[in-house]
Write an enzyme that holds these catalytic residues in place. Sequence first.
Site, PDB file in Angstrom:
ATOM      1  N   GLU A 243      26.912  45.012  15.230  1.00 36.34           N
ATOM      2  CA  GLU A 243      25.874  44.065  14.810  1.00 36.34           C
ATOM      3  C   GLU A 243      26.247  42.608  15.051  1.00 36.34           C
ATOM      4  O   GLU A 243      25.892  41.733  14.279  1.00 36.34           O
ATOM      5  CB  GLU A 243      25.543  44.261  13.328  1.00 36.34           C
ATOM      6  CG  GLU A 243      24.231  45.013  13.139  1.00 36.34           C
ATOM      7  CD  GLU A 243      23.762  45.017  11.700  1.00 36.34           C
ATOM      8  OE1 GLU A 243      24.461  45.617  10.885  1.00 36.34           O
ATOM      9  OE2 GLU A 243      22.699  44.425  11.420  1.00 36.34           O
TER      10      GLU A 243
ATOM     11  N   THR B 180      21.410  42.161  21.853  1.00 33.87           N
ATOM     12  CA  THR B 180      20.364  41.142  21.919  1.00 33.87           C
ATOM     13  C   THR B 180      20.597  40.237  23.121  1.00 33.87           C
ATOM     14  O   THR B 180      19.657  39.916  23.860  1.00 33.87           O
ATOM     15  CB  THR B 180      20.344  40.311  20.629  1.00 33.87           C
ATOM     16  OG1 THR B 180      20.436  41.186  19.518  1.00 33.87           O
ATOM     17  CG2 THR B 180      19.092  39.491  20.533  1.00 33.87           C
TER      18      THR B 180
ATOM     19  N   ARG C 108      16.307  46.345  15.792  1.00 34.31           N
ATOM     20  CA  ARG C 108      17.710  46.700  15.642  1.00 34.31           C
ATOM     21  C   ARG C 108      17.948  48.138  16.105  1.00 34.31           C
ATOM     22  O   ARG C 108      17.368  49.080  15.547  1.00 34.31           O
ATOM     23  CB  ARG C 108      18.129  46.548  14.184  1.00 34.31           C
ATOM     24  CG  ARG C 108      19.428  47.207  13.794  1.00 34.31           C
ATOM     25  CD  ARG C 108      20.632  46.443  14.282  1.00 34.31           C
ATOM     26  NE  ARG C 108      21.871  47.173  14.047  1.00 34.31           N
ATOM     27  CZ  ARG C 108      22.879  47.216  14.905  1.00 34.31           C
ATOM     28  NH1 ARG C 108      22.814  46.578  16.038  1.00 34.31           N
ATOM     29  NH2 ARG C 108      23.974  47.876  14.617  1.00 34.31           N
TER      30      ARG C 108
ATOM     31  N   ASP D 219      27.142  46.471  28.334  1.00 32.64           N
ATOM     32  CA  ASP D 219      26.937  46.382  26.886  1.00 32.64           C
ATOM     33  C   ASP D 219      27.499  47.659  26.258  1.00 32.64           C
ATOM     34  O   ASP D 219      27.340  48.745  26.801  1.00 32.64           O
ATOM     35  CB  ASP D 219      25.442  46.254  26.591  1.00 32.64           C
ATOM     36  CG  ASP D 219      25.179  46.132  25.109  1.00 32.64           C
ATOM     37  OD1 ASP D 219      26.083  45.670  24.384  1.00 32.64           O
ATOM     38  OD2 ASP D 219      24.067  46.489  24.671  1.00 32.64           O
TER      39      ASP D 219
ATOM     40  N   GLN E 115      30.823  49.634  16.788  1.00 36.97           N
ATOM     41  CA  GLN E 115      31.473  50.279  15.650  1.00 36.97           C
ATOM     42  C   GLN E 115      32.822  50.838  16.071  1.00 36.97           C
ATOM     43  O   GLN E 115      33.076  51.024  17.253  1.00 36.97           O
ATOM     44  CB  GLN E 115      30.585  51.398  15.090  1.00 36.97           C
ATOM     45  CG  GLN E 115      29.409  50.920  14.273  1.00 36.97           C
ATOM     46  CD  GLN E 115      28.318  50.348  15.132  1.00 36.97           C
ATOM     47  OE1 GLN E 115      28.156  50.759  16.269  1.00 36.97           O
ATOM     48  NE2 GLN E 115      27.568  49.385  14.626  1.00 36.97           N
TER      49      GLN E 115
END
Lengths: 314, 392
Positions: free
Chosen positions: B57, B62, B199, B227, B231
């Site tokens: 996150e 994005t 998201r 990309d 996590q």
Amino acid sequence: MGTQWAVPYICFPLLYIAALVVITGAIHHIEFKFDELKDLWRAILVTVFSIGVWAVAYVLNETHEEIRWLQVSTRCVLLVVGSFLVVAFFSVSFSQPLVSVMSLTKKESFNMKTMGEALGIPDSGLLSQNDPTLDVDPNEPLDKLLLNKRFRLSFMQFADSCLAGESVHFYNEVQQLEKIPVNDPVKRIYMVRHIIEKYISTGAPMEVNISHRTRQEILTTLDLAHPDLFKNAVNELLQLMNMNLAKDYWSSMYFLKFKEEAAMRSVDHELEQVNGWNFSPRLSSVHCPDDPFYQDHISRDPPSHDAYSSYSRR
Amino acid sequence: MLDTLVQNMGLLCSRHKRGNQANTEENAHAAEIERRIEQETKAEKHIQKLLLLGAGESGKSTIFKQIKLLFQTGFDERELQSYTSVIHANVYQTIKILHDGAKELALSEAGSSKYGLSADNKEIGEKLSEIGGRLDYPRLTEELVQDIQQIWKDPAIQETYARGNELQVPDCADYFMENLQRLSETNYIPTKEDVLHARVRTTGVVEIQFSPVGENKKSGEVYRLFDVGGQRNERRKWIHLFEGVTAVIFCAAISEYDQTLFEDENKNRMMETKELFEWVLKQKCFEKTSFMLFLNKFDIFEKKVSKVPLNVCEWFKDYQPVATGKQEVEHAYEFVKKKFEELYYQNVTCDHQDRVFKIYRTTALDQKLVKKTFKLVDETLRRRNLFEAGLL
């Protein structure tokens, strides 16, 4: 050997049985999850039986040393009983790990590919020829589609190719777990522990991308045989696959191949040329097997080589 | 006679041709493939490899979406439409997290009734939470929107939302709640803005190839951007991409200093980012790789800094606020930036002296800013290439 030794000889096993009975009696009030108490009583019965056989044989042997046929037959009986016990032991599911260790050290060919196979879950191996094909409709929810084994395999290959295979592998093994009947908790627990070690615990070889809460729930559970143990994790991962991989799968080579195969199977006609290239935005220049992430193995295929070679093969 | 001869010869030729037609065609085909492969490999050498790295996150995807919008074809209508379900899922999940969070807070803080929902809303909450736990969500309808709006306005939920940093509330919650009406329209097609806010936890690796095209001239460089998921379990896959990287774009969400990890709620996100950055810097493969540090989510940081003091995070313990308002934001930002700078130089040995390190202040949602930032990145990398070639 004198007869005065026979009495203490017989006393030892009797003492042993008495101790077993006393201990079992002492813990009989504890409520075990899987009726271990019953198992214990049963084990005592078997012990009593085998010791009885041995004692009779021993006494007969000692008292009638001169009768030849008796000597032979008592020993034979002992052997037969002994071998029965061994066979019985290996057919019980709790001896499974021992069996797998023994076969591993003996021969490579005994090596089971998956835990599902090792536990003898029906239908857990790779694809067989008569698995049903299906007409895939991309609008159908992924969880329905994944129930089809052929589709799951194709999807798994795709996910592996973009280094996201662990979710599908996890889903696959949970599906196998579902096939174990609920009334065989021992087998279930072996499978569950295998899944936790491989996918759930932190730092596991194929750890899956789930939330802290879900992971903690699984790791701290008191009932490993609970039928809904992995439900939340599977839900989260299906959601993840749905949002992430599904979209790219429909435009990948793997889906084209899958469709082609399905067409070939249903009608044995000459397949039409699919002029598809790999449009998926997923990896093209990095190809590495994803079983469980061989970190030292980075193959440097030329880009989109897959697409080219499969194209030229036609 | 000559005519017939020629005709015969022609016939002969053509017959010969027909016999070999299939063969030659195949050969031509093979040659064509050969040629294309060769071309690709040749082109490959000029392609610069960029990696987007960072914790979960932190805004990697994005940025990735922005690049797609800025330097590629963008999203066509089908792609936009495919985001509808994602956005709706985001809404349901947010409500579920808040509802379940409120329930938990009410239990743990039995003394206060702050987190108790009103009787009406309790029922609605249960219903929505049930939907949020499902696998396939229903489309947002007018009715559901009314329920969601009602429960969103409940003081208990708002109180819970204020403590969103302890739960895993996605950053897009506010934005989608404000736009609920629009999201539920029957002919709703997500806008660019909606797609950027949506998201999706990335898993695996996604790549894109682009060339930043300026207003008047082509930059000439071709980049391939990767990309990845952020996590912990995803990070083990990064290593497959570490070879031959021109630049690493490391995203650090500076607004996350009071949040905990999605995959481990006992760990502060900023501390994780710090450790992760150190780990990436120490990688052997990155000795000659440029580092572009994006201090991302500045928009959220700006709002948060006045409410939550920076020193709640262990790493920023020695922070002393000096002023208020805009000045304070700047001061806090500079402090964070300095911390990252220090961290970088602590982890640089003499082997890495000739690598480039730049820090950028970004808001991945802001298209203009991302465009500007990428132009700067492009410029830096081109300058570096010239330098390497001995031209500068």
